[in-house]
Each structure stands twice: as C-alpha cells, then as structure tokens.
Design a protein around this motif. Structure first.
Motif, PDB file in Angstrom:
ATOM      1  N   ALA A 579       0.705  -1.310   0.299  1.00  0.00           N
ATOM      2  CA  ALA A 579      -0.193   0.015  -0.228  1.00  0.00           C
ATOM      3  C   ALA A 579       0.667   0.896  -0.071  1.00  0.00           C
ATOM      4  O   ALA A 579       2.083   1.327   0.867  1.00  0.00           O
ATOM      5  CB  ALA A 579      -1.017   0.171   0.723  1.00  0.00           C
ATOM      6  N   VAL A 580       0.663   2.195  -0.926  1.00  0.00           N
ATOM      7  CA  VAL A 580       1.333   3.160  -1.052  1.00  0.00           C
ATOM      8  C   VAL A 580       0.707   4.360  -0.908  1.00  0.00           C
ATOM      9  O   VAL A 580      -0.656   4.631  -1.475  1.00  0.00           O
ATOM     10  CB  VAL A 580       1.353   3.311  -2.418  1.00  0.00           C
ATOM     11  CG1 VAL A 580       2.851   4.307  -2.820  1.00  0.00           C
ATOM     12  CG2 VAL A 580       3.453   1.796  -2.887  1.00  0.00           C
ATOM     13  N   VAL A 581       1.323   5.263  -0.080  1.00  0.00           N
ATOM     14  CA  VAL A 581       0.612   6.680   0.439  1.00  0.00           C
ATOM     15  C   VAL A 581       1.393   7.328  -0.082  1.00  0.00           C
ATOM     16  O   VAL A 581       2.439   7.715  -0.169  1.00  0.00           O
ATOM     17  CB  VAL A 581       0.048   6.355   2.400  1.00  0.00           C
ATOM     18  CG1 VAL A 581      -0.641   5.634   1.698  1.00  0.00           C
ATOM     19  CG2 VAL A 581       0.813   6.770   2.596  1.00  0.00           C
ATOM     20  N   SER A 582       1.107   8.962   0.332  1.00  0.00           N
ATOM     21  CA  SER A 582       1.517  10.287   0.089  1.00  0.00           C
ATOM     22  C   SER A 582       2.504  10.970   1.127  1.00  0.00           C
ATOM     23  O   SER A 582       1.698  10.729   2.022  1.00  0.00           O
ATOM     24  CB  SER A 582       0.819  11.181  -0.968  1.00  0.00           C
ATOM     25  OG  SER A 582       1.381  12.792  -0.404  1.00  0.00           O
ATOM     26  N   ARG A 583       3.422  11.503   1.218  1.00  0.00           N
ATOM     27  CA  ARG A 583       4.030  11.897   2.129  1.00  0.00           C
ATOM     28  C   ARG A 583       5.212  13.508   1.874  1.00  0.00           C
ATOM     29  O   ARG A 583       5.445  13.426   0.492  1.00  0.00           O
ATOM     30  CB  ARG A 583       4.977  11.561   2.520  1.00  0.00           C
ATOM     31  CG  ARG A 583       5.308  11.837   4.341  1.00  0.00           C
ATOM     32  CD  ARG A 583       6.528  10.857   4.390  1.00  0.00           C
ATOM     33  NE  ARG A 583       7.860  11.628   5.527  1.00  0.00           N
ATOM     34  CZ  ARG A 583       8.313  11.364   6.893  1.00  0.00           C
ATOM     35  NH1 ARG A 583       8.253  10.792   6.971  1.00  0.00           N
ATOM     36  NH2 ARG A 583       9.134  12.156   7.106  1.00  0.00           N
ATOM     37  N   TYR A 593       5.236   6.612   0.034  1.00  0.00           N
ATOM     38  CA  TYR A 593       5.591   6.064   1.193  1.00  0.00           C
ATOM     39  C   TYR A 593       4.874   4.599   1.419  1.00  0.00           C
ATOM     40  O   TYR A 593       3.739   4.747   0.963  1.00  0.00           O
ATOM     41  CB  TYR A 593       4.922   6.859   2.207  1.00  0.00           C
ATOM     42  CG  TYR A 593       5.096   6.495   3.781  1.00  0.00           C
ATOM     43  CD1 TYR A 593       5.985   7.046   4.276  1.00  0.00           C
ATOM     44  CD2 TYR A 593       4.944   4.907   4.024  1.00  0.00           C
ATOM     45  CE1 TYR A 593       6.797   6.444   6.186  1.00  0.00           C
ATOM     46  CE2 TYR A 593       5.987   4.420   5.460  1.00  0.00           C
ATOM     47  CZ  TYR A 593       6.634   5.239   6.136  1.00  0.00           C
ATOM     48  OH  TYR A 593       7.123   4.882   7.488  1.00  0.00           O
ATOM     49  N   CYS A 594       6.156   4.058   0.918  1.00  0.00           N
ATOM     50  CA  CYS A 594       5.343   2.262   0.725  1.00  0.00           C
ATOM     51  C   CYS A 594       5.737   1.499   1.691  1.00  0.00           C
ATOM     52  O   CYS A 594       6.316   1.433   2.239  1.00  0.00           O
ATOM     53  CB  CYS A 594       6.008   2.177  -0.669  1.00  0.00           C
ATOM     54  SG  CYS A 594       6.339   2.777  -1.495  1.00  0.00           S
ATOM     55  N   LEU A 648      -2.990   5.248   6.832  1.00  0.00           N
ATOM     56  CA  LEU A 648      -1.464   5.115   6.307  1.00  0.00           C
ATOM     57  C   LEU A 648      -0.232   6.306   6.379  1.00  0.00           C
ATOM     58  O   LEU A 648       0.225   6.176   6.628  1.00  0.00           O
ATOM     59  CB  LEU A 648      -1.190   3.796   4.972  1.00  0.00           C
ATOM     60  CG  LEU A 648      -1.991   2.437   5.327  1.00  0.00           C
ATOM     61  CD1 LEU A 648      -1.802   1.548   4.440  1.00  0.00           C
ATOM     62  CD2 LEU A 648      -0.915   1.574   6.384  1.00  0.00           C
ATOM     63  N   ARG A 649      -1.647   7.323   5.426  1.00  0.00           N
ATOM     64  CA  ARG A 649      -1.104   8.407   4.958  1.00  0.00           C
ATOM     65  C   ARG A 649      -0.630   9.234   7.120  1.00  0.00           C
ATOM     66  O   ARG A 649       0.163   9.469   6.725  1.00  0.00           O
ATOM     67  CB  ARG A 649      -2.134   9.579   4.773  1.00  0.00           C
ATOM     68  CG  ARG A 649      -1.876   8.859   3.372  1.00  0.00           C
ATOM     69  CD  ARG A 649      -2.862   9.863   2.121  1.00  0.00           C
ATOM     70  NE  ARG A 649      -4.536  10.002   2.238  1.00  0.00           N
ATOM     71  CZ  ARG A 649      -5.649   9.156   2.080  1.00  0.00           C
ATOM     72  NH1 ARG A 649      -4.508   8.734   0.996  1.00  0.00           N
ATOM     73  NH2 ARG A 649      -6.640   8.900   2.508  1.00  0.00           N
ATOM     74  N   LYS A 650      -1.786   9.106   8.532  1.00  0.00           N
ATOM     75  CA  LYS A 650      -0.818   8.927   9.181  1.00  0.00           C
ATOM     76  C   LYS A 650      -0.484   8.714   9.570  1.00  0.00           C
ATOM     77  O   LYS A 650       0.798   9.373  10.256  1.00  0.00           O
ATOM     78  CB  LYS A 650      -2.393   9.243   9.893  1.00  0.00           C
ATOM     79  CG  LYS A 650      -3.419   9.832  10.072  1.00  0.00           C
ATOM     80  CD  LYS A 650      -3.418  11.416  10.117  1.00  0.00           C
ATOM     81  CE  LYS A 650      -4.772  11.640   9.698  1.00  0.00           C
ATOM     82  NZ  LYS A 650      -4.899  12.884  10.697  1.00  0.00           N
ATOM     83  N   ILE A 651       0.500   7.159   9.562  1.00  0.00           N
ATOM     84  CA  ILE A 651       1.420   7.088   9.889  1.00  0.00           C
ATOM     85  C   ILE A 651       2.623   7.481   9.110  1.00  0.00           C
ATOM     86  O   ILE A 651       3.793   7.534   9.673  1.00  0.00           O
ATOM     87  CB  ILE A 651       0.945   5.340   9.337  1.00  0.00           C
ATOM     88  CG1 ILE A 651       0.303   4.896  11.139  1.00  0.00           C
ATOM     89  CG2 ILE A 651       2.700   4.692   9.877  1.00  0.00           C
ATOM     90  CD1 ILE A 651       0.139   3.449  10.115  1.00  0.00           C
ATOM     91  N   ALA A 652       2.416   7.059   7.788  1.00  0.00           N
ATOM     92  CA  ALA A 652       3.561   7.995   7.403  1.00  0.00           C
ATOM     93  C   ALA A 652       4.341   9.279   7.362  1.00  0.00           C
ATOM     94  O   ALA A 652       5.390   9.726   7.238  1.00  0.00           O
ATOM     95  CB  ALA A 652       3.424   7.774   5.289  1.00  0.00           C
ATOM     96  N   CYS A 653       3.292  10.444   8.049  1.00  0.00           N
ATOM     97  CA  CYS A 653       3.538  11.427   8.375  1.00  0.00           C
ATOM     98  C   CYS A 653       3.419  11.835   9.005  1.00  0.00           C
ATOM     99  O   CYS A 653       3.387  12.818  10.654  1.00  0.00           O
ATOM    100  CB  CYS A 653       2.285  12.446   7.687  1.00  0.00           C
ATOM    101  SG  CYS A 653       2.021  12.224   5.917  1.00  0.00           S
TER     102      CYS A 653
END
Ligand code: WTA
Length: 682
Positions: A579-583, A593-594, A648-653
């Motif tokens: 799963a890929v999200v933006s950071r 962010y993968c 996941l976006r929250k985790i990435a950031c």
C-alpha cells in the motif's frame, strides 16, 4: 468512444465453449447493444422490463434527470408512473410464473465445514411472507426504516425481502461494525425496529452480536432515540427453532456460553413470532421512485453517507448486470463471497441473483478457516460455475501458493469476477492461471455503493481482457475522463472518472441530506457525476481505474497512481501486499511512502529493500522510485478487507490523530506500524 474492433494483441480471450452459450458472444454485439442503450434507452430498458411484473405501466420517459447543478436540483427518475414490488419479482414471479418453486435459491454454507442447508424459492417465499407478517404485527408500515444487523444467514435475506414486501426501507449494517457505528446509522435513518441475531462465529472467533446490538440500542436511548423493538434470531443459542431450510443445525454450532441478555420491553424472539405468523402476505405495490433501501458508505468527511436506492431502476439494473456480467445460465451455481452488509452483497447476493432465478452459495465463513483451501473446497462441493470475490482475498490466498488451490479440481468454474479495488496484474494472472486454470475469463467489475451495480466491466464472452483493466462501460453508462479544469480528455489520457448521464441503478440521494448528495457528486464538475476515482484510457480505448483520486500523487509535477506503484511492488515475488501513500516532500511536492507485507517466510533486509526500489523504477520509471519502504507484517484494513490508506497516510506523516477508525478490523496493526515507521529516506 468504444473502438469498432477489439484489439488482437496483448489481450486474453475467453474460450469458444463459453461464447456458444453466451448472451453476448462477441465484441461487435456488445458494441451494437451499447450504442442502442445510449441512443434508445426506452427501447433498450423497455425490452428488459418486459420480463418483470408491473402492477401498472410507466408513463412518460424511461429516464428523466438533471445532472447539472447550475440548472437546478439534481434528480433522477426512472419509469415514473409504474408500480411494482421487488419481492414479488424476486420470489412470487419465479415460483408461480417461471415454475422455479423447487429450484434451490441458496446453498447455505456455515462457518464450520459440514454445517449447511438448502432453501428453495418456494421455501424462501413462504418465510419472507411469514416474516413480512411479523413486521406488520410490530407496526412496521410502508416507508418505515428497519435496521438489520445480522450474520450471513438465510434469515438475513428473509429479513430484507420481508421489508421489501411491505414497502419498508431496509438499512443493513454489516455485522462487523461496532455498536457505535450501528447506533449512528440507526439514528441517521430514524429506524423504528432492529433485526439482529444472538451471535455467530467468524473462523474460530465468537461474535456476541446481541451484546453489541444492545449496546447500540442503549446508545440510541442515551441520545434520545429509543428504538421500539428488536427482533433476535437464535443462530447459536440452544435448540434453535424454525430455522429455514430442510435440515436443522448440527449440535456443534450450538454455543452454550453465549451471553444473550433479554429485555422484555424491547426484545422479541424471531422464532416465536414466526410460529404465529401466516405465510400469506399480499405485497405492497410501490411507486418506481419509492425508497428501496439505505446503505451507508464512508464519506471523506468521516460521517457516513446513507446512499438511497429506489425501486424500479435498481431492480432492472441489478438484474441486468448480474445476468450479463456473469453470463447467467439456468444451470449455474453462483457464488459471491462478499457480505450482504456491503453493496456487493445487496446487488449480487440478494437482488441480482434472485431476480434471475439463480442458485447461489451463501457463505457464512472466511476464506482461511479452517484452512486456506476452504474456498476451493466449497467450489467443488457445490460445483460453482461463476465465482465473484475481491482482490484482497486473492492476494491473501496467493501468499500460500498454488498447492492449496490445486488440492481441489475446480472443473465447474466458468467465469471469475473481482470487485472492490483495482486488481494488480500479478493477482489477476494468479487468479486467471491458478484458480481458473487459464480457462475462465475474469470480469474486473468497477462500481460503487452509489452506482447500484457494475458500471465499467468486461462481459465474459465479448470483451478481450487486459489484466487490471475494468475495460469498457456497461449498457447505459457514458464515462468520460476530465482534467483538473473539467475538460473532457479524448484518446489516451488520465484524469477524473465521471459519468455524463444516469443509468437506472444510480443512487437518488443521500438519505436526509440532498445537499450533501449534490456537493459530493455533482458540484466539482457541473453536468457530471463524479466517481472520486482516477482513471486512465489506453490507446485501445480500455479504461483502467487508478484508485481514488485522493490516492493520486503528484511527484515532481507527475501524476502517479498509488495502485500503479503497489502493483509494481507486488510483482516482486517477496511481496504479498503493498500500500502506497503520499508524504509531503519539500522539493518534489509529494513522495512515495510504501508499506509492504512480505510473503510467508521471507525476511526483510536492506538488500530486499534495494531490489524493491529497483523493481518499481524499472516498472514505471525513476519518478516512481519509492522514497520510503516500510516492512508491514499487517496492514490496517476495514472489516470488509479494504486497506485504510487514510490511516497509512497518518503513519507516514507521524500524525497520531487518526480520526474515525471505527471500521478498522485490528487496531494493534496500527500501533506496530507507528513503532517501526521509516524516519529517513534511503
Ligand atoms: C473501488 C464496491 C478498481 C473504487 C462495489 C470505488 C474499484 C470504490 C473496483 C467503491 C474495481 C470498486 N477496480 N476500483 N473493479 N471496484 N473499486 O462503495 O475506488 O464499497 O470508488 O463499492 O471501490 O467502493 P464501494
């Protein structure tokens, strides 16, 4: 818009045997019918409507609508003036007119292997009439909302169709939702009655459903909304009486430890009420645009939206998509693994299959219980011909290799389907070659709770397939791809997926909030229904859903889809799921962010990380090189199996405020991901 000829290269064709029996055996035939469905909708849908029962015929246009907010209120009306009853069309019509009374409507397969029963169309009709009388005896009238919170049992179908029979509006809440979510939905739709069950097993986990239902009702009371009655089905408690079907449940399902609190002011027993109810019940004739059901779907603002579907258009659309997309034949045994608590279960377990007099498997359990061969065991047990599941299930099973699949023959399978998210080509290939032995076309069906039924999908014998592409529009659907300024893009392009006109099954409003309906779907680009998904059209005119627009990334001015990067990662043999999200990135705007879940037995290390970066670079280009890769033994998912990218976006950031996570299946996964999050790029 649709090419005259299907491409010959780099596509998969269905086998000749399937073409022989197919409703739509060629691409040319699809195109001809498609054009007719757009140019002469009255003729196209009118011919389909002939197969159903109408108490009174429609007057005026088949579809009347306004899709343009600048011209006034958005509305969609289908077959105005007609009256009908969907329950009558699903059951009485099949039993009496089509003589299908003895045909099996459902093979119910319980969580525990060996716990099964069958129910015929006649038996189903009888039970539905009885339960419709039960509802009436509790004061439920046409237009009243009824909340249903039940496991995957035949009685769930009985409850929903009993509502339909008397013109009540069901609002089904997936039994995996929390008490808080149930309460929120009951209040939003102002339900006067709840139908639930004592409990059920998912795999080896006991769910005390009655406790959750009671907690929800208490919350409702606390908020000043007392629900008058709650009807409880005994599914696990001792000596269940009056269970639908020909066999009584085996002793091993009975769970003596189950806690079943009882409040005589509110609680009623399903079985005692049924015993006293007559099995004769005249259907309530409903107008075409009377509400049929409400189903909640998550909204970007956190508060779920009550998607409202209405009678005639939904019936025609669910029935027609089911018939043509799964190429339904009378001797088929169809199995959709979704839960009825989601739209897939509404349209493709209950409404579509029953409208076609189909025989379906209704499965209570999990793909991994008691072992990872369960699905294929069931396929062989009932000789399933058409099978419909989600990419997440495919990827889950892929992790265990082909051996658990190949233990079973799967000779009966003819068509495979997927739904719910873009399917990465690697999972598609596995599904196609291992599960389907290279014999069965895959229908990658794109649609939404809002669309009521499939809107972009191959037809199994007509559309050459490209792995990962939902291919072309279904009949009556006119897609377009828009750029950020709202201009329609021609030819190969990428942008916002929108629809230019309604089809019969599109939602009519957000229950109790028409303004939110207009804002969410029609304000961004006036004149269009905005799906919220990104989409790419290739040189052959094929549509590729790239994921939610909010999953689109802009890296150094290049638009990338998270699905594209995920698919590249998953193609690596060490990766089971990604799963890929933006950071946010100070120079590039956004970075990738993968999160990767590895295949069983593979260890995570620097060398592998480097290989994964290389893999993505090679598949897409240097622009897509992952900035961060995190080893994720588990991913945060909703109970329906969707990855929660928002979390996941929250985790990435590294943002600890996660917002509403009531749909999260397992919160420990999130803690673990936070602990091990990447702090620096490679
Ligand atoms: C996604 C489920 C790509 C999409 C029926 C859509 C898909 C959302 C596909 C709706 C598919 C569903 N390919 N994406 N075949 N099917 N989606 O309301 O993002 O639960 O907007 O309805 O799922 O999810 P919903």
């Amino acid at each position: 818009m649709i090419p005259d000829q299907a491409p010959k290269e780099d596509v998969f064709h269905c086998n000749e045997d399937l073409k022989k029996e197919s409703h739509i055996p060629s691409f040319e035939r699809y195109k001809e019918l498609y054009i007719n469905s757009i140019e002469n909708p009255d003729e196209f849908w009118g011919a389909i409507a002939k197969d159903f029962f109408w108490k009174t015929k429609h007057t005026g246009r088949f579809l009347d609508y306004n899709f343009d907010v600048t011209k006034g209120e958005i509305f969609i009306k289908c077959m105005e003036g007609a009256t009908t009853n969907i329950c009558y069309n699903l059951l009485d019509r099949n039993v009496h007119e089509k003589k299908l009374g003895d045909k099996i409507a459902f093979f119910w397969e319980g969580n525990e292997p060996g716990d099964d029963l069958t129910v015929t169309y006649r038996e189903l009709l009888q039970k539905v009439c009885q339960f419709a009388n039960v509802l009436k005896s509790q004061g439920v009238k046409k237009g009243d909302r009824v909340s249903i919170y039940m496991p995957m049992v035949v009685e769930l179908v009985v409850a929903m169709l009993a509502c339909v029979r008397i013109g009540a509006v069901h609002s089904i809440v997936f039994a995996g939702f929390s008490a808080e979510s149930l309460c929120e939905r009951i209040i939003d739709s102002q339900c006067s009655l709840l139908i639930t069950a004592d409990g059920f097993y998912r795999g080896d986990k006991l769910i005390n459903l009655k406790l959750l239902a009671d907690e929800a009702l208490q919350k409702c009371r606390d908020k000043g909304f007392p629900v008058k009655k709650s009807i409880m089905l005994k599914h696990l408690s001792k000596e269940p009486e009056g269970v639908v079907g020909s066999q009584s449940p085996p002793a091993k399902r009975v769970c003596p430890d189950l806690e079943v609190p009882w409040n005589p002011d509110v609680d009623l027993c399903w079985h005692s009420l049924m015993k006293e109810a007559s099995d004769q019940c005249e259907p309530e004739w409903c107008e075409s645009e009377d509400p049929l059901f409400i189903l909640y779907t998550s909204g970007s603002t956190g508060k779920p939206k009550g998607v409202l579907h209405t009678v005639s258009g939904y019936l025609l659309y669910a029935a027609t998509t089911f018939k043509l997309v799964f190429d339904h034949q009378n001797d088929d045994v169809y199995w959709c693994t979704a839960d009825i608590g989601w739209i897939t279960g509404h349209s493709y377990i209950t409404y579509g299959p029953l409208a076609n007099g189909a025989t379906s498997v209704l499965f209570e359990g999990l793909p991994t219980y008691p072992d990872v061969s369960r699905m294929w065991e069931i396929v062989d047990k009932y000789r399933v011909t058409k099978f419909y599941t989600a990419p997440t299930a495919i990827r889950l099973l892929m992790k265990y290799g082909s051996e658990p699949v190949q233990k079973y023959k799967r000779k009966s399978l003819k068509v495979l389907g997927t739904v719910g998210e873009p399917i990465n080509p690697e999972a598609w290939q596995w599904y196609y070659s291992v599960v389907g032995d290279g014999r069965c076309p895959i229908v990658d069906t794109f649609w939404q709770t809002e669309t009521g039924g499939h809107v972009m999908t191959p037809l199994p014998a007509a559309t050459p397939m490209k792995p990962g592409s939902a291919t072309f529009p279904f009949f009556g659907v006119v897609p377009a791809i828009l750029n950020e300024s709202g201009e329609e893009l021609e030819g190969p392009s990428e942008g916002y997926l929108v629809f230019k006109q309604p089809w019969p099954g599109v939602m009519r409003t957000v229950y109790g909030n028409h303004e939110r309906f207009e804002t969410t779907y029609f304000k961004k680009f006036p004149g269009y229904y905005v799906t919220g998904d990104g989409c790419r059209r290739d040189k052959d005119g094929y549509y590729w859903i790239t994921g939610r627009i909010d999953d689109m990334l802009n890296v150094s001015g290049h638009l990338l889809s998270t699905a594209e990067v995920e698919s590249a990662l998953v193609e690596h043999k060490a990766v089971a799921e990604a799963a890929v999200v933006s950071r946010p990135h100070p120079v590039k705007g956004e970075s990738l962010y993968c999160f990767v879940t590895l295949t069983d037995g593979v260890a995570y290390n620097q060398a592998l990380e480097a290989e994964l970066r290389k893999q993505v670079r090679e598949k897409i280009g240097a622009i897509a090189t992952p900035d961060y890769i995190q080893n994720a033994p588990g991913l945060p998912k909703t109970r329906s199996g969707k990855i929660m990218r928002r979390v996941l976006r929250k985790i990435a950031c590294d943002e600890k405020d996660l917002g509403d996570v009531s749909t999260l299946a397992d919160s420990s996964v999130v803690e673990e991901l936070f602990r091990n999050r990447c702090r620096t790029t490679a």
